[in-house]
Design a protein around this motif. Sequence first.
Motif, short mmCIF file in Angstrom:
data_model
loop_
_atom_site.label_atom_id
_atom_site.label_comp_id
_atom_site.label_asym_id
_atom_site.label_seq_id
_atom_site.Cartn_x
_atom_site.Cartn_y
_atom_site.Cartn_z
N PHE A 54 7.67 5.09 12.72
CA PHE A 54 6.28 5.08 12.28
C PHE A 54 5.33 5.45 13.41
CE2 PHE A 54 8.23 2.52 8.95
CZ PHE A 54 7.57 2.97 7.81
N SER A 55 4.16 5.90 13.03
CA SER A 55 3.16 6.32 14.01
C SER A 55 2.58 5.11 14.75
CB SER A 55 2.02 7.07 13.31
OG SER A 55 1.29 6.17 12.47
N ASP A 56 1.95 5.39 15.88
CA ASP A 56 1.33 4.32 16.66
C ASP A 56 0.28 3.58 15.83
OD1 ASP A 56 2.89 4.93 18.83
OD2 ASP A 56 1.36 6.12 19.85
N LEU A 58 -1.25 2.94 4.03
CA LEU A 58 -0.66 3.19 5.33
C LEU A 58 0.86 3.08 5.26
CD1 LEU A 58 -1.65 3.74 8.26
CD2 LEU A 58 -1.36 1.30 8.69
N GLY A 59 1.54 4.06 5.81
CA GLY A 59 2.99 4.03 5.90
C GLY A 59 3.71 4.75 4.79
N LEU A 60 3.04 5.03 3.68
CA LEU A 60 3.74 5.64 2.55
C LEU A 60 4.15 7.09 2.83
CD1 LEU A 60 1.82 4.19 -0.53
CD2 LEU A 60 4.29 4.05 -0.11
N PRO A 97 -0.62 5.92 -6.23
CA PRO A 97 -0.95 7.25 -5.71
C PRO A 97 -1.15 7.20 -4.20
CG PRO A 97 -2.87 6.26 -6.72
CD PRO A 97 -1.75 5.29 -6.92
N PHE A 98 -0.63 8.20 -3.50
CA PHE A 98 -0.85 8.28 -2.06
C PHE A 98 -0.91 9.74 -1.65
CE2 PHE A 98 3.67 8.83 -2.38
CZ PHE A 98 4.09 9.52 -1.25
N ILE A 132 2.60 -4.49 4.90
CA ILE A 132 1.29 -3.93 4.56
C ILE A 132 0.83 -4.44 3.20
CG2 ILE A 132 0.07 -1.78 4.03
CD1 ILE A 132 1.90 -0.44 6.17
N ALA A 133 1.76 -4.52 2.24
CA ALA A 133 1.42 -5.05 0.92
C ALA A 133 1.01 -6.52 1.01
CB ALA A 133 2.60 -4.90 -0.04
N TRP A 134 1.74 -7.29 1.81
CA TRP A 134 1.40 -8.71 1.99
C TRP A 134 0.01 -8.85 2.58
CZ3 TRP A 134 0.14 -11.48 6.37
CH2 TRP A 134 0.01 -12.86 6.21
#
Length: 269
Positions: free
Chosen positions: A212-214, A121-123, A99-100, A154-156
Amino acid sequence: MLEPREKQVLADIKEVVDALKLPMLITGAGARLLIFDIPYKKSGRTTTDWDIAVSLESWEKFEILCDRMTKGISPHFRATSSVHKFIHINTSIEVDIIPFGEIGQPNEQIEWPDGNEMNLLGLEEALSHAISKTIDNLEFLVVPLFAFIALKFIAWNDRRLPKDIEDVNFILENYSEDDRIYEELIDELSEGKIEFEDAAAFLLGKDIRHKFSDRTITQLDQILSQILEDCDRYFPPLIPPNFEGNQWDSKFDQIWQRWNVLYEGMKAN
């Protein structure tokens, strides 16, 4: 190509998610199959499950989704001891629901009932850049390649599993984009700043930086710099066990070079 049983899993989860009018995004190694292995005719790490990210407003919406998957007259899935993992009844294939969205605000993070935390983050950014894949006349949104790599980092960072680094390295070793290389990096190539065999990795880094955002880039920078600093720990498992001596050293240097070029691409304007 995907096996019929895998197509059935995707069709059944899409049926449930579409009925609730929820945005759905294929991530993880299943996404790699769709966006890289199959199009590039490569064979990476096999996967026995599918990771499906679903944009949700709240935990109540998550519970509704879980009920739709596992209850009713003829459910397609059964629950497991893990709240976000489900087994497809007809195929026994595991599906992991991530879920995100609003459910993870304000910090883009959730905490599962067992206390484990997950960084989201990033999804949302990956969803905004998702690519469409048609499977048996059904349309699915899949993370693009640059987002796949970013989400793997991010998952790592969350779980420290070797498979995440293995997946990224597989892409870096096999990805090519000749047209873009000559269009976007001709100056760097002619000046010797980038070698042609590393140019595709540089482009992936640039794509990550520009999409991607800063805030996301800051965390990705920290993660990748940590991997490079501890490369003696993380890169040796990527080298075939039969490599020795100069062959081993050469392979290690090649891996480090590609990862470093990816990092340089992330820092490029």
